[in-house]
Scaffold this active site. Structure first.
Site, mmCIF file in Angstrom:
data_model
loop_
_atom_site.group_PDB
_atom_site.id
_atom_site.type_symbol
_atom_site.label_atom_id
_atom_site.label_comp_id
_atom_site.label_asym_id
_atom_site.label_seq_id
_atom_site.Cartn_x
_atom_site.Cartn_y
_atom_site.Cartn_z
ATOM 1 N N LYS A 1 122.830 -57.943 2.668
ATOM 2 C CA LYS A 1 121.554 -57.938 3.383
ATOM 3 C C LYS A 1 121.778 -58.294 4.852
ATOM 4 O O LYS A 1 121.337 -57.579 5.753
ATOM 5 C CB LYS A 1 120.600 -58.944 2.736
ATOM 6 C CG LYS A 1 120.390 -58.788 1.233
ATOM 7 C CD LYS A 1 119.714 -57.505 0.874
ATOM 8 C CE LYS A 1 119.324 -57.456 -0.597
ATOM 9 N NZ LYS A 1 120.443 -57.541 -1.535
ATOM 10 N N LYS B 1 113.445 -60.090 -0.107
ATOM 11 C CA LYS B 1 114.713 -59.826 -0.775
ATOM 12 C C LYS B 1 115.557 -61.096 -0.822
ATOM 13 O O LYS B 1 115.853 -61.680 0.223
ATOM 14 C CB LYS B 1 115.503 -58.745 -0.028
ATOM 15 C CG LYS B 1 114.826 -57.398 0.062
ATOM 16 C CD LYS B 1 115.703 -56.423 0.835
ATOM 17 C CE LYS B 1 115.097 -55.037 0.895
ATOM 18 N NZ LYS B 1 115.988 -54.100 1.643
ATOM 19 N N ARG C 1 120.857 -43.189 -0.631
ATOM 20 C CA ARG C 1 122.165 -43.852 -0.682
ATOM 21 C C ARG C 1 123.180 -42.905 -0.038
ATOM 22 O O ARG C 1 123.377 -41.775 -0.493
ATOM 23 C CB ARG C 1 122.552 -44.169 -2.116
ATOM 24 C CG ARG C 1 124.035 -44.512 -2.351
ATOM 25 C CD ARG C 1 124.554 -45.696 -1.527
ATOM 26 N NE ARG C 1 123.834 -46.924 -1.733
ATOM 27 C CZ ARG C 1 124.122 -47.808 -2.683
ATOM 28 N NH1 ARG C 1 125.131 -47.582 -3.520
ATOM 29 N NH2 ARG C 1 123.417 -48.915 -2.778
ATOM 30 N N ARG D 1 117.147 -41.501 -4.000
ATOM 31 C CA ARG D 1 116.744 -42.221 -5.220
ATOM 32 C C ARG D 1 115.237 -42.439 -5.154
ATOM 33 O O ARG D 1 114.757 -43.199 -4.314
ATOM 34 C CB ARG D 1 117.501 -43.550 -5.312
ATOM 35 C CG ARG D 1 119.011 -43.379 -5.320
ATOM 36 C CD ARG D 1 119.739 -44.700 -5.229
ATOM 37 N NE ARG D 1 119.410 -45.414 -3.995
ATOM 38 C CZ ARG D 1 119.879 -46.625 -3.686
ATOM 39 N NH1 ARG D 1 120.667 -47.260 -4.517
ATOM 40 N NH2 ARG D 1 119.545 -47.202 -2.541
ATOM 41 N N ARG E 1 110.653 -50.006 -6.085
ATOM 42 C CA ARG E 1 112.110 -50.115 -6.034
ATOM 43 C C ARG E 1 112.727 -48.826 -6.555
ATOM 44 O O ARG E 1 112.344 -48.335 -7.624
ATOM 45 C CB ARG E 1 112.584 -51.307 -6.874
ATOM 46 C CG ARG E 1 112.096 -52.656 -6.383
ATOM 47 C CD ARG E 1 112.482 -53.766 -7.344
ATOM 48 N NE ARG E 1 111.912 -53.534 -8.661
ATOM 49 C CZ ARG E 1 112.243 -54.219 -9.755
ATOM 50 N NH1 ARG E 1 113.161 -55.172 -9.682
ATOM 51 N NH2 ARG E 1 111.673 -53.953 -10.906
ATOM 52 N N ASP F 1 121.921 -47.907 2.532
ATOM 53 C CA ASP F 1 120.621 -47.481 2.029
ATOM 54 C C ASP F 1 119.693 -47.246 3.220
ATOM 55 O O ASP F 1 119.580 -48.103 4.107
ATOM 56 C CB ASP F 1 120.030 -48.537 1.105
ATOM 57 C CG ASP F 1 120.889 -48.768 -0.134
ATOM 58 O OD1 ASP F 1 121.638 -47.848 -0.508
ATOM 59 O OD2 ASP F 1 120.819 -49.874 -0.704
ATOM 60 N N GLU G 1 120.162 -51.632 3.886
ATOM 61 C CA GLU G 1 121.259 -52.498 3.459
ATOM 62 C C GLU G 1 122.584 -51.796 3.693
ATOM 63 O O GLU G 1 122.645 -50.563 3.783
ATOM 64 C CB GLU G 1 121.130 -52.855 1.975
ATOM 65 C CG GLU G 1 119.908 -53.677 1.620
ATOM 66 C CD GLU G 1 119.861 -54.034 0.140
ATOM 67 O OE1 GLU G 1 120.883 -53.860 -0.556
ATOM 68 O OE2 GLU G 1 118.792 -54.473 -0.318
ATOM 69 N N ASN H 1 126.073 -51.866 1.667
ATOM 70 C CA ASN H 1 126.705 -52.334 0.435
ATOM 71 C C ASN H 1 128.222 -52.189 0.547
ATOM 72 O O ASN H 1 128.731 -51.091 0.729
ATOM 73 C CB ASN H 1 126.181 -51.527 -0.746
ATOM 74 C CG ASN H 1 124.676 -51.678 -0.918
ATOM 75 O OD1 ASN H 1 124.208 -52.605 -1.546
ATOM 76 N ND2 ASN H 1 123.909 -50.759 -0.338
#
Length: 307
Positions: free
Chosen positions: A120, A155, A205, A219, A227, A267, A275, A277
Site C-alpha cells: 500500500k 485499507k 491488474r 477484474r 472489491r 492495480d 497498489e 504488489n
C-alpha cells in the site's frame, strides 16, 4: 540455469490458477532445473546460505523428489514467492535470502525491496498518479479526509486479496466508531483513498517484468460488491492498456529496476494507481487464458536475457 522457488507448501498450490506454478512450468520448458522450498527450509551456517529443497518436475504437475540439502550459491536465481502476510517469519526469510544475495545469487524480488515496499505505502512514491490518499492512525485525520472526499475506501496496510477493505460514506452515523475499530483505537495507521465509482467497470491488474508491462487483465467485481480481487469473487476479463496506464508503467519502471523489483503487479482503477504488489503478484494464468499470451514463458525468456 538452476532456479529455486521459495513459496508456500507445494500441496497448497492449484496449478490451474497459481502464478508461481506457471513460472515454474515455464522455467522447466526453457530447460532450467527447478527446485522448491518453503521459508522454513532456509538455513544459514555462518555466512553459508543453505536450504532443504525439493527437486521438482512440473509436467505433469507435479512430481517431487526427495528433499536435499542444497547450497544456495549453486542456484542462478532464487524466486521469493511466499504469499503474504508479511509477518515475522516472512521478514526473517528475506534476511536469510540476503545471505545468498551477498554471495552473488540473484534473488527476485530483492529482499531489501520486499521489506521496504509495503504494497500500500509503496505506491505513495507515485502519488501524482493516484486518487486522493491519506495514511494515518488518527481518527480525526481520517474522518476529516472522509468528509472532504464524501466516500472513501479504508485499507489495512498489511492486508491482501481485498481482505479487510471497507467502503464507507462520510455521513455514516458510525464512522467514528468504525475508524476506532480499523485503527485499533489509534494504534495502527490505515490507508484511506477516495472511492472511485468507476471500479464497477473493473480494476486492472498489470504485470510488469523488469519494468515493462507484459500483460494485463481487468477484474470486474460481482454485483453488489466493490472489491474486484479474484480471491473475493472478482471476474477476470480481457483488456488492453490505455495511454494513461502505459504512462504509469513508464513512471514506475526506473524505480522498480533500480531496487531489484523484477516481477511486479500494479492495480489501476480508472487510470489511477491503487497498489504496487511486490511479494507474490498473481494474474499470470488469467493473462495466458484470456489474452492467449504465453506470459510465463515470456517472463522466463526475459529473465534469461537480463541475468
Amino acid at each position: 540455469m538452476r532456479q529455486l522457488f521459495v513459496l508456500d507448501p507445494l500441496r497448497q498450490i492449484n496449478p490451474l490458477k497459481d502464478s508461481s506454478a506457471a513460472l515454474m512450468q515455464a522455467a522447466q520448458r526453457a530447460g532450467d532445473e527447478v527446485w522448491a522450498c518453503t521459508p522454513a527450509d532456509l538455513i544459514a551456517r555462518g555466512d553459508e546460505p543453505l536450504a532443504m529443497a525439493l527437486p521438482v518436475t512440473t509436467e505433469p504437475w507435479i512430481t517431487i523428489g526427495a528433499s536435499e540439502r542444497q547450497c544456495l550459491t549453486g542456484f542462478d536465481v532464487i524466486w521469493m514467492r511466499k504469499d503474504p502476510p508479511v509477518d515475522e517469519a516472512y521478514l526473517y526469510a528475506t534476511h536469510l535470502l540476503e545471505v545468498a544475495e551477498r554471495a552473488g545469487v540473484r534473488v527476485l524480488n530483492r529482499p531489501s525491496a520486499l521489506r521496504a515496499w509495503n504494497e500500500k505505502l509503496g505506491a505513495l512514491r507515485f502519488c501524482r498518479w493516484m486518487a486522493p490518499t491519506t495514511v494515518s492512525g488518527r481518527v480525526a485525520e481520517l474522518k476529516a479526509f472522509a468528509q472532504e472526499q464524501g466516500e472513501v475506501v479504508l485499507k489495512p496496510l498489511g492486508g491482501r486479496a481485498g481482505l479487510g477493505v471497507i467502503r464507507v460514506n462520510a455521513e455514516a452515523p458510525g464512522l467514528k466508531a468504525l475508524l476506532e475499530l480499523v485503527t485499533e483505537q489509534e494504534r495502527l495507521p490505515v490507508m484511506a483513498q477516495a472511492f472511485l465509482p468507476a471500479v464497477t467497470d473493473g480494476d486492472k491488474r498489470i504485470l510488469l517484468v523488469d519494468g515493462e508491462p507484459l500483460g494485463a487483465v481487468n477484474r470486474r467485481p460481482l454485483a453488489g460488491e466493490f472489491r474486484s480481487n479474484l480471491a473475493v469473487g472478482g471476474q477476470a476479463e480481457a483488456t488492453e492498456l490505455t495511454d494513461r496506464e502505459r504512462q504509469i508503467c513508464a513512471a514506475l519502471a526506473p524505480a522498480l529496476r533500480a531496487e531489484g523489483l523484477f516481477f511486479v503487479g500494479i492495480d489501476v482503477i480508472a487510470g489511477m494507481l491503487s497498489e504496487i504488489n511486490v511479494t507474490s503478484p498473481t494474474g499470470v494464468r488469467e493473462v495466458e487464458r484470456l489474452m492467449q499470451q504465453p506470459l510465463a514463458d515470456q517472463t522466463i525468456e526475459r529473465l534469461h536475457s537480463v541475468f
